[in-house]
Design a protein around this motif. Structure first.
Motif, PDB file in Angstrom:
ATOM      1  N   LEU A  32       0.755  -1.102   0.017  1.00 45.94           N
ATOM      2  CA  LEU A  32       0.137  -0.024  -0.036  1.00 45.94           C
ATOM      3  C   LEU A  32       0.917   1.144   0.006  1.00 45.94           C
ATOM      4  CD1 LEU A  32      -3.176   0.382   0.055  1.00 45.94           C
ATOM      5  CD2 LEU A  32      -2.919   0.493   2.587  1.00 45.94           C
ATOM      6  N   VAL A  33       0.759   2.057  -1.033  1.00 48.26           N
ATOM      7  CA  VAL A  33       1.331   3.488  -0.923  1.00 48.26           C
ATOM      8  C   VAL A  33       0.612   4.547  -0.318  1.00 48.26           C
ATOM      9  CG1 VAL A  33       2.396   5.122  -2.617  1.00 48.26           C
ATOM     10  CG2 VAL A  33       2.453   2.631  -3.190  1.00 48.26           C
ATOM     11  N   VAL A  34       1.314   5.251   0.628  1.00 50.72           N
ATOM     12  CA  VAL A  34       0.797   6.251   1.309  1.00 50.72           C
ATOM     13  C   VAL A  34       1.531   7.611   1.098  1.00 50.72           C
ATOM     14  CG1 VAL A  34      -0.110   7.015   3.439  1.00 50.72           C
ATOM     15  CG2 VAL A  34      -0.206   4.424   3.161  1.00 50.72           C
ATOM     16  N   ARG A  35       0.649   8.610   0.636  1.00 50.07           N
ATOM     17  CA  ARG A  35       1.403   9.881   0.526  1.00 50.07           C
ATOM     18  C   ARG A  35       1.243  10.551   1.708  1.00 50.07           C
ATOM     19  NH1 ARG A  35       2.337  12.650  -5.317  1.00 50.07           N
ATOM     20  NH2 ARG A  35       3.756  14.096  -4.489  1.00 50.07           N
ATOM     21  N   GLN A  36       2.551  11.070   2.404  1.00 50.06           N
ATOM     22  CA  GLN A  36       2.353  11.682   3.719  1.00 50.06           C
ATOM     23  C   GLN A  36       1.967  12.980   3.250  1.00 50.06           C
ATOM     24  OE1 GLN A  36       6.394  12.870   5.613  1.00 50.06           O
ATOM     25  NE2 GLN A  36       5.345  11.921   7.233  1.00 50.06           N
ATOM     26  N   ASN A  37       0.981  13.396   4.276  1.00 49.86           N
ATOM     27  CA  ASN A  37       0.462  14.610   4.516  1.00 49.86           C
ATOM     28  C   ASN A  37      -0.757  14.577   3.328  1.00 49.86           C
ATOM     29  OD1 ASN A  37       1.892  15.740   6.498  1.00 49.86           O
ATOM     30  ND2 ASN A  37       3.356  16.455   5.042  1.00 49.86           N
ATOM     31  N   VAL A  38      -1.153  13.672   2.548  1.00 43.91           N
ATOM     32  CA  VAL A  38      -1.948  13.833   1.685  1.00 43.91           C
ATOM     33  C   VAL A  38      -3.310  12.596   1.875  1.00 43.91           C
ATOM     34  CG1 VAL A  38      -2.616  13.548  -0.788  1.00 43.91           C
ATOM     35  CG2 VAL A  38      -0.680  14.623  -0.263  1.00 43.91           C
ATOM     36  N   THR A  39      -2.749  11.249   2.007  1.00 44.32           N
ATOM     37  CA  THR A  39      -3.552  10.412   2.449  1.00 44.32           C
ATOM     38  C   THR A  39      -4.222  10.462   3.724  1.00 44.32           C
ATOM     39  OG1 THR A  39      -2.016   8.848   1.154  1.00 44.32           O
ATOM     40  CG2 THR A  39      -3.766   7.697   2.162  1.00 44.32           C
ATOM     41  N   GLN A  40      -5.738  10.519   3.606  1.00 41.19           N
ATOM     42  CA  GLN A  40      -6.097  10.606   5.172  1.00 41.19           C
ATOM     43  C   GLN A  40      -6.296   9.372   5.817  1.00 41.19           C
ATOM     44  OE1 GLN A  40      -9.522  12.779   4.456  1.00 41.19           O
ATOM     45  NE2 GLN A  40      -8.441  14.665   4.371  1.00 41.19           N
ATOM     46  N   LYS A  41      -5.986   9.529   7.277  1.00 41.12           N
ATOM     47  CA  LYS A  41      -6.057   8.166   7.913  1.00 41.12           C
ATOM     48  C   LYS A  41      -7.045   7.378   7.778  1.00 41.12           C
ATOM     49  CE  LYS A  41      -3.144   8.937  11.837  1.00 41.12           C
ATOM     50  NZ  LYS A  41      -2.783   9.687  13.492  1.00 41.12           N
ATOM     51  N   ALA A  42      -8.314   7.713   7.601  1.00 41.73           N
ATOM     52  CA  ALA A  42      -9.443   7.262   7.608  1.00 41.73           C
ATOM     53  C   ALA A  42      -9.499   6.288   6.241  1.00 41.73           C
ATOM     54  CB  ALA A  42     -10.665   8.151   7.477  1.00 41.73           C
ATOM     55  N   GLY A  43      -8.903   7.046   5.131  1.00 45.97           N
ATOM     56  CA  GLY A  43      -8.594   6.324   3.774  1.00 45.97           C
ATOM     57  C   GLY A  43      -7.832   5.002   3.979  1.00 45.97           C
TER      58      GLY A  43
END
Ligand code: ADP
Ligand code: MG
Length: 251
Positions: free
Chosen positions: A191-202
């Motif tokens: 899973l790729v997560v973009r810091q400060n963009v992807t929301q925790k709930a997402g």
């Protein structure tokens, strides 16, 4: 209240391809970080072999295609025979990234009536040493049906015997239903997560969806981490976690 939502994401990679820092600057710290990611993925594959894996994210423009291409390259550079498949049939980018024609590709394989579509006619062999690329092919009106078809299953089985690892770039899991179907067919997902963009709930929702499809999560990649004062503006940064649950406790 704003009448229009601000446009999310960017089409840059669709138009110009992803940046291949692992080829352009193989000695850079970022390329080194990609090699660390490769090593971590290998560790996850020790007990249960991971032959097919996909990279996805909650939403668009979080860096999936950029990360997928660069991780595939580092695996090929380490001597593994890799097939990279563009299975994002909504926003395909790999043909741009590797400067390939996209007249045929994955969709050609999946829609061909006869079995005479030979892989060597559609796969771009050794785009760089050890790395072959299957582009998306023409975009169909029914990507979800294609990706969940029996033909796709047969294709997966067939193709994985010819490579050490088959890596898929996928559409984002929260936005596109075919991603969840495809995820269920993989040996593992990153899973790729973009810091400060992807929301925790997402992230949470994406993890839940992957669990529903009984997909093994190999880990996640924190994209665009800006470290320290001199790191700021530098742009790229990758971290690797061994699983969302473990790390979410820290967050
Ligand atoms: N770490 C990063 N730093 C700066 N820009 C990035 C980073 N990762 C991705 N990008 C840029 O963000 C945009 C979306 O990346 P992309 O890989 O196409 O995402 P996705 O496949 O998730 O839609 C592209 O313009 C890409 O160059
Ligand atoms: Mg993409």
């Amino acid at each position: 209240m704003a009448l229009f939502r601000k446009k999310r994401g960017t089409n840059e990679t669709m138009k110009h391809g992803a940046k291949l820092i692992t080829i352009a600057k193989p000695k850079s710290p970022i390329a080194e970080q990609f090699r660390t990611i490769r090593t971590n993925i290998n560790f996850m594959s020790v007990d249960e072999k991971v032959k097919t894996m996909a990279f996805t994210s909650a939403n668009i423009s979080e860096g999936k295609s950029t990360v997928t291409a660069n991780v595939a390259i580092t695996m090929a550079q380490a001597g593994k025979k890799v097939l990279l498949i563009d299975a994002d049939l909504h926003r395909p980018t790999m043909h741009q990234t590797f400067e390939l024609r996209n007249a045929v590709g994955l969709t050609t394989v999946l829609t061909s009536e006869a079995d005479e579509i030979y892989m060597n006619q559609v796969v771009n062999a050794d785009v760089i040493p050890n790395l072959s690329v299957l582009t998306s092919g023409p975009i169909p009106p029914n990507p979800a049906e294609l990706l969940s078809s029996k033909r796709m299953k047969a294709f997966l089985k067939n193709v994985s015997s010819h490579y050490d690892v088959v890596i898929f770039d996928m559409a984002p899991i929260l936005e596109i239903s075919d991603s969840q179907v495809l995820a269920g067919e993989m040996d593992g997902i990153v899973l790729v997560v973009r810091q400060n963009v992807t929301q925790k709930a997402g992230i949470k929702r994406a993890v839940e969806m992957l669990k529903i499809s009984k997909t093994r999560i190999l880990g996640y990649i924190m994209n665009d981490v800006r470290t320290g004062a001199d790191g700021y503006g530098y742009g790229y940064g990758y971290g690797y976690g061994y699983g969302y649950e473990q790390d979410s406790k820290k967050a």
